[in-house]
Design an enzyme around this catalytic site. Structure first.
Site, mmCIF file in Angstrom:
data_model
loop_
_atom_site.group_PDB
_atom_site.id
_atom_site.type_symbol
_atom_site.label_atom_id
_atom_site.label_comp_id
_atom_site.label_asym_id
_atom_site.label_seq_id
_atom_site.Cartn_x
_atom_site.Cartn_y
_atom_site.Cartn_z
ATOM 1 N N GLU A 105 0.814 -1.218 0.000
ATOM 2 C CA GLU A 105 0.000 0.000 0.000
ATOM 3 C C GLU A 105 0.848 1.269 0.000
ATOM 4 O O GLU A 105 0.494 2.257 -0.633
ATOM 5 C CB GLU A 105 -0.973 0.007 1.186
ATOM 6 C CG GLU A 105 -2.098 -1.021 1.080
ATOM 7 C CD GLU A 105 -2.963 -0.832 -0.161
ATOM 8 O OE1 GLU A 105 -2.994 0.273 -0.726
ATOM 9 O OE2 GLU A 105 -3.609 -1.819 -0.577
ATOM 10 N N LEU B 85 10.947 5.603 -7.975
ATOM 11 C CA LEU B 85 9.509 5.555 -7.677
ATOM 12 C C LEU B 85 8.925 6.922 -7.351
ATOM 13 O O LEU B 85 7.725 7.136 -7.477
ATOM 14 C CB LEU B 85 9.239 4.624 -6.495
ATOM 15 C CG LEU B 85 8.514 3.309 -6.752
ATOM 16 C CD1 LEU B 85 8.013 2.728 -5.425
ATOM 17 C CD2 LEU B 85 7.337 3.470 -7.700
ATOM 18 N N TYR C 140 -6.695 6.464 3.860
ATOM 19 C CA TYR C 140 -6.847 5.394 2.882
ATOM 20 C C TYR C 140 -6.055 4.151 3.278
ATOM 21 O O TYR C 140 -6.582 3.032 3.318
ATOM 22 C CB TYR C 140 -6.417 5.852 1.475
ATOM 23 C CG TYR C 140 -6.175 4.656 0.613
ATOM 24 C CD1 TYR C 140 -7.250 3.934 0.097
ATOM 25 C CD2 TYR C 140 -4.879 4.169 0.394
ATOM 26 C CE1 TYR C 140 -7.043 2.773 -0.624
ATOM 27 C CE2 TYR C 140 -4.669 3.022 -0.322
ATOM 28 C CZ TYR C 140 -5.754 2.322 -0.836
ATOM 29 O OH TYR C 140 -5.546 1.175 -1.519
ATOM 30 N N ASP D 124 -9.942 5.777 -1.991
ATOM 31 C CA ASP D 124 -8.841 6.355 -2.766
ATOM 32 C C ASP D 124 -9.405 7.115 -3.964
ATOM 33 O O ASP D 124 -10.620 7.302 -4.074
ATOM 34 C CB ASP D 124 -7.846 5.263 -3.193
ATOM 35 C CG ASP D 124 -8.428 4.372 -4.281
ATOM 36 O OD1 ASP D 124 -9.650 4.468 -4.551
ATOM 37 O OD2 ASP D 124 -7.654 3.594 -4.875
ATOM 38 N N CYS E 106 -18.214 2.738 -20.287
ATOM 39 C CA CYS E 106 -19.619 2.776 -19.882
ATOM 40 C C CYS E 106 -20.465 1.713 -20.584
ATOM 41 O O CYS E 106 -21.449 1.234 -20.035
ATOM 42 C CB CYS E 106 -20.204 4.157 -20.142
ATOM 43 S SG CYS E 106 -19.428 5.448 -19.156
#
Length: 348
Positions: A34, A77, A117, A135, A196
């Site tokens: 995470e 990163l 989160y 999130d 969609c």
DNA sequence: CTCCGGGGCG
DNA sequence: CGCCCCGGAG
């Protein structure tokens, strides 16, 4: 709309992504994943996760590492405070909590680098606590389906989304619900060009029905970008060793490495840069000072636009703090410097 | 080339 | 609330 959660879970059952950190309830591994995934796409974070886990099997291994090692593994990163905080927290858990990972939302929230989160994600994935992990994906999904137009950069809106998500999350398998929301957000209800036509909730979706997909979620942000001009000097001593230094000030890329640098407020002339470097190395003569014009680049950060130029020179004695070029791979450099090094030593 | 997306800290 | 990073999309 009452069936949204059920439909979502049904969709997830068929379409879920297979991610390594989902195959475990090990809090350490989930936490690690995470932190890596904060502000980072799964695609980019994946190899880093694999490397961290294989390098640091347990939180004790991570706690024992030096910050330099952790930053080196994190190199490329971005948002390096995540790495520094993660390392700090590993040491904190080992030394202060006897190696026991906090096992509930509010305790997790106390950890450095763990916000709303991430605390919810760990609490639900590792400990099955029914708290919604909200999130960017979740803001997008909920704002579109329910037509919530509150500006998601405000605290008030965050509370609204959090409580709505907490109403939707089931007591049973809350972890699956959280994963499902995020997978749905990133795979179907995408920021640009959402799918969609193949969405299970299309007919009931506020944004779709009202043709507001591009307008949701509402997010105000006016970042003003500051220009900075960086001039790096690749300074070789008689042994062809080069001088590097660690960035320590309260600035970007804190604790990463770089070359001697001159920063100016505006575009500068080469002679100006040269004389400023000569001031830094006041007791040494800079030989054959020249600009490596092929290496100039512009590097965009959120709030800064960096105009980076490179120069090279030699000194005719041996420098104490210089490293052999092969050793640059031991140090963590910001991406533009890493790219410079790869290009420079690859072709010369 | 520019812009956008993605959590948390001080 | 301003700031921290990079890669990929457009």
């Amino acid at each position: 709309m009452v069936n949204f959660s059920q439909k979502l879970l049904k969709w997830y059952n068929i379409n879920q992504r297979n991610l390594p950190w989902r195959a475990t309830d090990n809090a350490y591994k989930i936490w690690l994943s995470e932190i890596i995934l904060q502000q980072t796409r799964v695609q980019q974070g994946m190899p880093y996760y694999e490397r961290f886990i294989s390098e640091f099997h347990t939180i004790y291994d991570l706690a024992q590492a030096s910050e330099d090692e952790v930053l080196k593994l994190w190199e490329g990163l971005g948002y390096y405070s995540r790495a520094r905080n993660m390392h700090f927290t590993a040491r904190y858990i080992v030394t202060e909590l006897g190696g026991n990972f906090p096992d509930n939302y509010s305790d997790l929230l106390q950890l450095k680098g763990v916000g709303n989160y991430t605390a919810a994600a760990i609490a639900s994935f590792a400990f099955k606590e029914p708290v919604a992990a909200v999130d960017g994906n979740v803001y997008r999904v909920l704002s579109r389906i329910f037509g919530i137009k509150d500006d998601i950069s405000t605290n008030q809106a965050k509370k609204i989304f959090q409580s709505l998500a907490n109403e939707l999350i089931p007591d049973k398998n809350p972890d699956v619900f959280n994963q499902a929301m995020m997978d749905f957000g990133s795979m179907v209800c995408k920021p640009k060009q959402p799918l969609c036509q193949e969405c299970f909730i299309q007919e009931e979706c506020f944004a779709y029905r009202n043709n507001e997909i591009q307008n949701l979620p509402v997010k105000s942000k006016k970042v003003k970008v500051k220009k900075r001009f960086f001039h790096f000097l690749l300074l070789e001593d008689v042994k062809k060793n080069i001088i590097i230094e660690q960035r320590s000030s309260d600035d970007i890329w804190k604790n990463l490495y770089q070359f001697p640098i001159i920063e100016t407020d505006n575009e500068a002339m080469e002679t100006t840069i040269q004389s400023q470097f000569e001031e830094i190395f006041y007791n040494q003569k800079l030989i054959d000072f020249q600009e490596l014009t092929d290496y100039s680049i512009k590097h965009q950060l959120t709030h800064q636009q960096l105009h980076i130029r490179f120069f090279k020179s030699q000194i005719n004695h041996r420098a104490a703090n210089a490293i052999v070029p092969e050793d640059v791979q031991k140090y963590a450099f910001p991406v533009p410097l890493k790219k410079f090094l790869e290009k420079y030593y690859h072709q010369s």
